[in-house]
Design an enzyme around this catalytic site. Sequence first.
Site, PDB file in Angstrom:
ATOM      1  N   LYS A  47       0.702  -1.145  -0.026  1.00 29.02           N
ATOM      2  CA  LYS A  47       0.061   0.248   0.359  1.00 29.02           C
ATOM      3  C   LYS A  47       0.298   1.290   0.248  1.00 29.02           C
ATOM      4  O   LYS A  47       1.784   1.497   1.177  1.00 29.02           O
ATOM      5  CB  LYS A  47      -0.832  -0.376   1.435  1.00 29.02           C
ATOM      6  CG  LYS A  47      -2.210   0.537   1.035  1.00 29.02           C
ATOM      7  CD  LYS A  47      -2.923   0.639   2.157  1.00 29.02           C
ATOM      8  CE  LYS A  47      -4.180   1.369   2.454  1.00 29.02           C
ATOM      9  NZ  LYS A  47      -5.226   1.271   3.364  1.00 29.02           N
ATOM     10  N   LEU A  48       0.668   2.039  -0.908  1.00 29.38           N
ATOM     11  CA  LEU A  48       1.549   3.136  -0.920  1.00 29.38           C
ATOM     12  C   LEU A  48       0.204   4.443  -0.529  1.00 29.38           C
ATOM     13  O   LEU A  48       0.062   3.715  -1.565  1.00 29.38           O
ATOM     14  CB  LEU A  48       2.223   3.584  -2.571  1.00 29.38           C
ATOM     15  CG  LEU A  48       2.928   1.693  -2.770  1.00 29.38           C
ATOM     16  CD1 LEU A  48       2.903   1.380  -4.160  1.00 29.38           C
ATOM     17  CD2 LEU A  48       4.789   2.066  -2.498  1.00 29.38           C
TER      18      LEU A  48
END
Length: 211
Positions: free
Chosen positions: A83-84
Amino acid sequence: MRIFIDSADTEAIKRCWDTGLIDGCTTNPTLISKSGRDPRSVYDELAEMGVPDISMEVMGNAVEMQNEAMKLYTEYKEVATIKLPMCQDGLKVCKELSNLGIRTNVTLIFNAAQAILAAKAGANYVSPFVGRIDDQGYAGTEVVRSIVGLYQQQRVSTEVLAASIRTTQRLVRAFYSGATVVTIPPGVFWNSYQHVLTDVGLSIFEKDANG
Ligand code: G3P
């Protein structure tokens, strides 16, 4: 139509998981911090439970995010979704991970323009924050609808994962608006079972079944 649990409370997640209706989990630094645990001990427990898709957020600059993402992928393999954050470095790393075939989720999406860039970076999921958009006086699910429509029109394979869902109504509207995944806190999951007329009907059936 997949339901993820948005939490780092492994006991609460386990109760949801045991229903057989849950497809994955999403975490973030705030949820991990609330759990008072090391992120990896949370991920270990979820992986052991059998959760097949766990969003694990990375932070820092591009090099730090890339290094942590590679470590997480090495440790958790196909259950890891990296998750960015929606920012220049986050999308740069997203593109690199996407080229390596590593699953990604770009978070903190608040409009369709951001979703376009995340799709260009090869994100598997984008996470519009429905509740936080609602807080600003706009319908968060309309942002979901506009991203879904745009992706369909442009034949983009990135999936819309609706996040920041605080009520069963928003869960329903997010799916109606075309999200293929909705991540919800355990409380919203349990509330989704409930209706007063179900309780009334059940007690009548129980009474009648017992003569
Ligand atoms: O998935 C994002 C979520 O954890 C944020 O929810 O309620 O803090 O906006 P909320």
